[in-house]
Design an enzyme around this catalytic site. Structure first.
Site, PDB file in Angstrom:
ATOM      1  N   ASP A  38       0.863  -1.329   0.061  1.00  0.00           N
ATOM      2  CA  ASP A  38      -0.192   0.068   0.105  1.00  0.00           C
ATOM      3  C   ASP A  38       0.830   1.222  -0.145  1.00  0.00           C
ATOM      4  OD1 ASP A  38       0.951  -0.168   2.804  1.00  0.00           O
ATOM      5  OD2 ASP A  38      -0.927   0.450   3.516  1.00  0.00           O
ATOM      6  N   ARG A  97      10.868  26.544   2.567  1.00  0.00           N
ATOM      7  CA  ARG A  97      10.505  27.724   2.046  1.00  0.00           C
ATOM      8  C   ARG A  97       9.191  28.032   2.743  1.00  0.00           C
ATOM      9  NH1 ARG A  97      10.986  26.444  -4.237  1.00  0.00           N
ATOM     10  NH2 ARG A  97      10.917  24.150  -3.358  1.00  0.00           N
ATOM     11  N   ASP A 171      17.217  37.361  -5.996  1.00  0.00           N
ATOM     12  CA  ASP A 171      16.192  38.110  -5.337  1.00  0.00           C
ATOM     13  C   ASP A 171      17.053  38.657  -4.160  1.00  0.00           C
ATOM     14  OD1 ASP A 171      16.381  36.201  -3.219  1.00  0.00           O
ATOM     15  OD2 ASP A 171      14.775  35.154  -4.066  1.00  0.00           O
ATOM     16  N   LYS A 195      12.587  40.843  -7.827  1.00  0.00           N
ATOM     17  CA  LYS A 195      11.844  39.833  -8.261  1.00  0.00           C
ATOM     18  C   LYS A 195      10.507  39.911  -7.310  1.00  0.00           C
ATOM     19  CE  LYS A 195      12.250  35.456  -6.949  1.00  0.00           C
ATOM     20  NZ  LYS A 195      13.041  34.269  -6.750  1.00  0.00           N
ATOM     21  N   ARG A 197       6.589  37.630  -6.623  1.00  0.00           N
ATOM     22  CA  ARG A 197       5.968  36.546  -6.763  1.00  0.00           C
ATOM     23  C   ARG A 197       4.618  36.683  -6.814  1.00  0.00           C
ATOM     24  NH1 ARG A 197       8.932  31.572  -7.127  1.00  0.00           N
ATOM     25  NH2 ARG A 197      10.575  32.204  -6.154  1.00  0.00           N
ATOM     26  N   THR A 226      10.987  25.379 -10.370  1.00  0.00           N
ATOM     27  CA  THR A 226      10.686  25.343 -11.707  1.00  0.00           C
ATOM     28  C   THR A 226      11.435  26.114 -12.858  1.00  0.00           C
ATOM     29  OG1 THR A 226       9.516  27.407 -11.449  1.00  0.00           O
ATOM     30  CG2 THR A 226       8.321  25.595 -10.784  1.00  0.00           C
ATOM     31  N   GLY A 228      12.192  29.240 -13.028  1.00  0.00           N
ATOM     32  CA  GLY A 228      11.431  30.627 -13.313  1.00  0.00           C
ATOM     33  C   GLY A 228      12.464  31.656 -12.748  1.00  0.00           C
TER      34      GLY A 228
HETATM   35  C1  R5P Z   1      13.353  31.756  -3.446  1.00  0.00           C
HETATM   36  O1  R5P Z   1      13.464  32.500  -2.613  1.00  0.00           O
HETATM   37  C2  R5P Z   1      14.375  30.686  -3.902  1.00  0.00           C
HETATM   38  O2  R5P Z   1      15.594  31.362  -3.107  1.00  0.00           O
HETATM   39  C3  R5P Z   1      14.488  30.417  -5.102  1.00  0.00           C
HETATM   40  O3  R5P Z   1      14.869  31.322  -5.818  1.00  0.00           O
HETATM   41  C4  R5P Z   1      13.326  29.547  -5.824  1.00  0.00           C
HETATM   42  O4  R5P Z   1      12.821  28.761  -4.716  1.00  0.00           O
HETATM   43  C5  R5P Z   1      13.423  29.150  -7.198  1.00  0.00           C
HETATM   44  O5  R5P Z   1      12.175  28.608  -7.457  1.00  0.00           O
HETATM   45  P1  R5P Z   1      12.142  28.909  -9.142  1.00  0.00           P
HETATM   46  O6  R5P Z   1      12.954  28.081  -9.695  1.00  0.00           O
HETATM   47  O7  R5P Z   1      10.673  27.847  -9.156  1.00  0.00           O
HETATM   48  O8  R5P Z   1      11.696  30.017  -9.504  1.00  0.00           O
END
Ligand code: R5P
Length: 315
Positions: A38, A97, A171, A195, A197, A226, A228
């Site tokens: 399971d 995070r 950032d 940056k 979000r 991801t 980004g």
């Molecule tokens: C954000 O505060 C982290 O330091 C990374 O920049 C973030 O987790 C990266 O995530 P992604 O690749 O999705 O933009």
């Protein structure tokens, strides 16, 4: 010298655990870490660990919850087998995070994750490049937060001439990390990407602060998820005149569209560590290079065992 130490690995990154053992010249401990039909986790420690100092290597990477439970269950098994001391070695600390309440009625998942590891029986935690350093204070147990910086700095020094090189933080929060890298690279200049979000996993670049014109820029980040942040950041840096853009990043989470985005991006190379193993798709991406943190983690484990200073590894 390390006769009372034993290292086990969950299924998250056995090759890193083996490299660490190789560095320390010891054999990986025998443990059965499997799943029942399971998908519940089944663990059995296959050797006597009574009064031994146990180190369990397990980054809590994808599948995050499964690997997290493996870690907790392994700790529990070791505690019940009378280990003297148990150290959770979590090279990538998942859920980091979620380190604060950013809006009403949301959890602080990093605190919960730490509570669960400690409640399982961990006496100490070794981790690397924690997303938020204050997570060390989410428990009263000792937490050693290691830095991949020396390994990534070595790569930069070996592969990029320092003239005309600059760094960029993806950032504002990462600026102090980027400054620390710059200090070890003859104080080269840094830029900061402003940056925001608007939605989870959808970072938008607002502005680039600092002079990058005509320079080779290396973006510095702790996590690529991801893609980004690094990919949009690289695009913004090129638009304000950077000559070329590369990136160094400790934890290659690389979820969702990350590899496709990296392949299509202006980013020329991405250097990551092996805190998290790469998927087959990521291994096939010619822009991604991996440097190993196994010796660094191995040395930190040795320092914890012998009572030497872990800080001295980063001086
Ligand atoms: C954000 O505060 C982290 O330091 C990374 O920049 C973030 O987790 C990266 O995530 P992604 O690749 O999705 O933009």
């Amino acid at each position: 010298m390390l006769s009372n130490m034993i290292i086990f690995s969950g299924n998250a990154n056995e090759s890193l655990a083996k490299e660490i053992c190789q560095h320390l010249n010891i054999k990986l401990g025998g443990a059965l870490v499997e799943t029942f039909s399971d998908r519940e986790t089944k663990v059995k420690i296959l050797e006597n660990i009574r009064r031994k100092e146990v180190y369990i290597i397990q980054p809590t990477c994808r599948p995050v919850d499964h690997h997290f439970m493996e870690l907790c269950i392994m700790i529990d098994a070791c505690r019940r087998a009378s280990a003297k001391e148990i150290t959770a070695v979590v090279p990538y600390f998942g859920y980091a995070r979620g380190d604060k309440k950013t809006e009403p009625r949301v959890p602080i998942t990093a605190k919960l994750a730490m509570d669960l590891i400690v409640a399982s029986g961990a006496d100490r935690i070794i981790t690397m490049d924690l997303h938020a350093v204050q997570i060390q204070g989410f428990t009263n147990k000792p937490v050693d937060n290691l830095f991949a910086e020396p390994v990534l700095i070595r790569y930069i020094k070996d592969n990029f001439p320092l003239e005309n090189l600059g760094l960029a933080s993806t950032d504002v929060g990462g600026a102090s990390r980027t400054r620390s890298y710059a200090k070890r690279l003859n104080n080269i200049g840094i830029a900061i990407i402003d940056k925001r979000r608007p939605e989870d996993n959808k970072p938008e670049v607002m502005n680039v602060i600092g002079d990058v014109k005509g320079k080779t820029i290396i973006e510095v980040d702790d996590i690529i998820d991801t893609g980004g942040s690094l990919v949009n950041g690289a695009q913004a840096l090129m638009e304000v005149g950077a000559k070329e853009v590369h990136a160094v990043c400790t934890h290659p989470v690389l979820s969702g569209p990350a590899i496709e985005m990296i392949n299509k991006s202006v980013l020329q190379s991405l250097i990551v560590t092996n805190t998290i193993p790469l998927s087959a798709e990521a291994k096939a991406c010619s822009k991604i290079k991996v440097v190993s943190v196994s010796s660094l983690i191995g040395e930190a484990i040795k320092c914890c065992y012998t009572g030497e200073s872990v800080t001295s590894l980063f001086d």
